[in-house]
Write an enzyme that holds these catalytic residues in place. Structure first.
Site, PDB file in Angstrom:
ATOM      1  N   ARG A 140      41.750 105.979  40.594  1.00  0.00           N
ATOM      2  CA  ARG A 140      41.682 105.657  42.052  1.00  0.00           C
ATOM      3  C   ARG A 140      40.309 106.346  42.532  1.00  0.00           C
ATOM      4  NH1 ARG A 140      44.924 102.796  43.896  1.00  0.00           N
ATOM      5  NH2 ARG A 140      46.536 102.302  42.545  1.00  0.00           N
TER       6      ARG A 140
ATOM      7  N   HIS B 214      36.510 101.913  31.202  1.00  0.00           N
ATOM      8  CA  HIS B 214      36.738 101.170  32.692  1.00  0.00           C
ATOM      9  C   HIS B 214      36.533 101.989  33.796  1.00  0.00           C
ATOM     10  CE1 HIS B 214      38.779  98.577  35.232  1.00  0.00           C
ATOM     11  NE2 HIS B 214      39.115  97.734  34.297  1.00  0.00           N
TER      12      HIS B 214
ATOM     13  N   TYR C 231      39.261 101.330  39.357  1.00  0.00           N
ATOM     14  CA  TYR C 231      39.604 100.034  39.822  1.00  0.00           C
ATOM     15  C   TYR C 231      39.575 100.106  41.266  1.00  0.00           C
ATOM     16  CZ  TYR C 231      44.515 101.645  39.237  1.00  0.00           C
ATOM     17  OH  TYR C 231      45.436 102.313  39.062  1.00  0.00           O
TER      18      TYR C 231
ATOM     19  N   HIS D  24      35.285  95.846  37.722  1.00  0.00           N
ATOM     20  CA  HIS D  24      35.806  94.622  38.419  1.00  0.00           C
ATOM     21  C   HIS D  24      34.475  94.481  39.571  1.00  0.00           C
ATOM     22  CE1 HIS D  24      40.282  95.622  37.691  1.00  0.00           C
ATOM     23  NE2 HIS D  24      39.344  95.264  36.638  1.00  0.00           N
TER      24      HIS D  24
ATOM     25  N   GLU E  64      34.100  92.396  34.563  1.00  0.00           N
ATOM     26  CA  GLU E  64      35.481  91.565  34.094  1.00  0.00           C
ATOM     27  C   GLU E  64      35.847  90.460  34.703  1.00  0.00           C
ATOM     28  OE1 GLU E  64      38.497  94.606  33.880  1.00  0.00           O
ATOM     29  OE2 GLU E  64      40.157  93.037  33.535  1.00  0.00           O
TER      30      GLU E  64
ATOM     31  N   ASP F 169      39.543  88.855  30.449  1.00  0.00           N
ATOM     32  CA  ASP F 169      40.973  89.417  30.316  1.00  0.00           C
ATOM     33  C   ASP F 169      41.784  88.097  30.521  1.00  0.00           C
ATOM     34  OD1 ASP F 169      43.391  90.182  31.627  1.00  0.00           O
ATOM     35  OD2 ASP F 169      42.556  92.013  32.285  1.00  0.00           O
TER      36      ASP F 169
ATOM     37  N   HIS G 146      43.971  87.528  33.448  1.00  0.00           N
ATOM     38  CA  HIS G 146      43.146  87.236  34.753  1.00  0.00           C
ATOM     39  C   HIS G 146      42.546  85.940  34.474  1.00  0.00           C
ATOM     40  CE1 HIS G 146      41.910  91.860  35.399  1.00  0.00           C
ATOM     41  NE2 HIS G 146      43.224  91.719  35.337  1.00  0.00           N
TER      42      HIS G 146
ATOM     43  N   HIS H 111      40.117  91.896  27.145  1.00  0.00           N
ATOM     44  CA  HIS H 111      41.503  92.573  27.589  1.00  0.00           C
ATOM     45  C   HIS H 111      42.581  91.772  27.215  1.00  0.00           C
ATOM     46  CE1 HIS H 111      39.526  95.432  30.820  1.00  0.00           C
ATOM     47  NE2 HIS H 111      39.077  95.688  29.504  1.00  0.00           N
TER      48      HIS H 111
ATOM     49  N   ASP I 169      47.490  88.482  39.130  1.00  0.00           N
ATOM     50  CA  ASP I 169      47.087  89.643  38.375  1.00  0.00           C
ATOM     51  C   ASP I 169      48.132  90.753  38.139  1.00  0.00           C
ATOM     52  OD1 ASP I 169      45.889  91.664  37.167  1.00  0.00           O
ATOM     53  OD2 ASP I 169      44.160  92.118  38.443  1.00  0.00           O
TER      54      ASP I 169
ATOM     55  N   HIS J 147      50.185  92.062  34.758  1.00  0.00           N
ATOM     56  CA  HIS J 147      50.185  92.196  33.500  1.00  0.00           C
ATOM     57  C   HIS J 147      51.391  92.203  33.038  1.00  0.00           C
ATOM     58  CE1 HIS J 147      45.687  94.173  33.324  1.00  0.00           C
ATOM     59  NE2 HIS J 147      45.957  92.818  34.001  1.00  0.00           N
TER      60      HIS J 147
ATOM     61  N   GLU K  33      46.012  96.085  28.199  1.00  0.00           N
ATOM     62  CA  GLU K  33      46.278  96.782  29.378  1.00  0.00           C
ATOM     63  C   GLU K  33      47.827  96.451  29.571  1.00  0.00           C
ATOM     64  OE1 GLU K  33      43.123  94.828  31.070  1.00  0.00           O
ATOM     65  OE2 GLU K  33      42.277  96.791  31.492  1.00  0.00           O
TER      66      GLU K  33
HETATM   67 ZN    ZN Z   1      44.456  93.016  35.857  1.00  0.00          ZN
HETATM   68 FE    FE Z   2      41.710  93.867  32.514  1.00  0.00          FE
HETATM   69 FE    FE Z   3      40.083  95.791  34.813  1.00  0.00          FE
END
Ligand code: ZN
Ligand code: FE
Ligand code: FE
Length: 275
Positions: A37, A67, A70, A107, A142, A176, A179, A211, A224, A226, A256
């Site tokens: 976060r 990563h 996000y 991202h 990504e 990904d 994605h 990913h 989006d 997963h 993920e």
């Molecule tokens: Zn995602």
């Molecule tokens: Fe991803």
């Molecule tokens: Fe990601």
């Protein structure tokens, strides 16, 4: 060689991540460089980093894929949010040098109504600000699902960002599977065609990591969400073909999926056995 692993927690430090990865049958992994976060990063223990480096070399790991949080938005309309993205990424790249020669994926962000073109310019400017010739980390954009005002749902947008980056050997792409399917690229029926298109628009030499996620939603949904491997709209065979595609050989594959340790271990085994 299939390099496969999953996104694991960094709460117990570097070496603990490597040991967990080995227990799960992984030979690469991803982790958040700080609280996902955002916020403050833990101080790095150089001995812990060095212990992990030794473990990875000794066990023939592929490159890791760290990563960025996000919540970073490198194309926000708020100056303080933009500044946070810059400070955070700059600091992360310094920290990544404790684990040299790996990947750092982020991202591209959401332009929140400023327009895709403006978003691309802001992302490019930020990258030109933070990338340095000395760094050993390759920063990866990504591929996104194109949810809301997200930048990076189209290969052309990623190509435009890369086009504006000065230090081109420091930038690449992480693809990904959830994605790109959500973004409308038909990897279910035409994986070869999608990879050809990526090659034409971005260049497959830019593709550095995958990913690996199933999707809770049908192609083109821009959602989006997963799903576990084999439990979504893509299915085990599409994912198996994706990570074993001859054009993608050797790229680190990161799960993920919504799993805990046992679930990841099972998925890694299932994908290693897939034919
Ligand atoms: Zn995602
Ligand atoms: Fe991803
Ligand atoms: Fe990601």
């Amino acid at each position: 060689m299939l390099y496969i692993g999953y996104h694991l927690s960094s709460v117990n430090g570097f070496l603990a991540m490597g040991l967990e990865a080995i227990n799960a049958g992984a030979n690469t992994f991803a982790f958040f460089t700080r609280n996902p976060r955002g916020g403050k990063a833990k101080a790095i223990d150089p001995d812990d980093a060095s212990a992990l480096r030794g473990l990875l070399t000794g066990n023939n790991f592929g490159r890791l894929v760290a990563h960025a949080p996000y919540t970073l938005n490198p194309c926000s309309d708020k100056p303080n949010v933009l500044e946070f993205a810059r400070v955070c990424m700059e600091d992360d790249l310094k920290r990544m040098e404790y684990l040299p020669d790996n990947y750092y994926n982020f991202h591209p962000g959401s332009h929140v109504g400023q327009g895709t073109e403006a978003g691309i310019e802001m992302i490019t400017a930020l990258l030109n600000d933070i990338l340095s010739p000395e760094q050993t980390t390759t920063v990866l954009l990504e591929t996104m699902s194109g949810k809301g005002s997200e930048v990076g749902g189209k290969f052309e947008e990623l190509a435009a960002i890369i086009d504006g980056v000065e230090l081109k050997d420091k930038i690449g792409v992480c693809m990904d599977s959830c994605h790109i399917s959500d973004a409308g690229y038909d990897i279910i029926n035409d994986l070869d065609g999608v990879l050809d298109e990526f090659d034409r628009v971005v260049g497959l030499d830019r593709l550095k990591a995958l990913h690996v996620n199933d999707s809770k939603n049908p192609p083109g949904s821009h959602k989006d969400r997963h799903a576990c491997i084999g439990e979504g709209e893509l299915g085990l065979d599409v994912i198996g073909r994706f990570i074993n595609h001859p054009k993608l050989t050797g790229l680190p594959c990161i799960l993920e999926t919504p799993n805990e340790f046992e679930g990841y271990k099972r998925e890694i085994q299932m994908l290693r056995e897939w034919k």
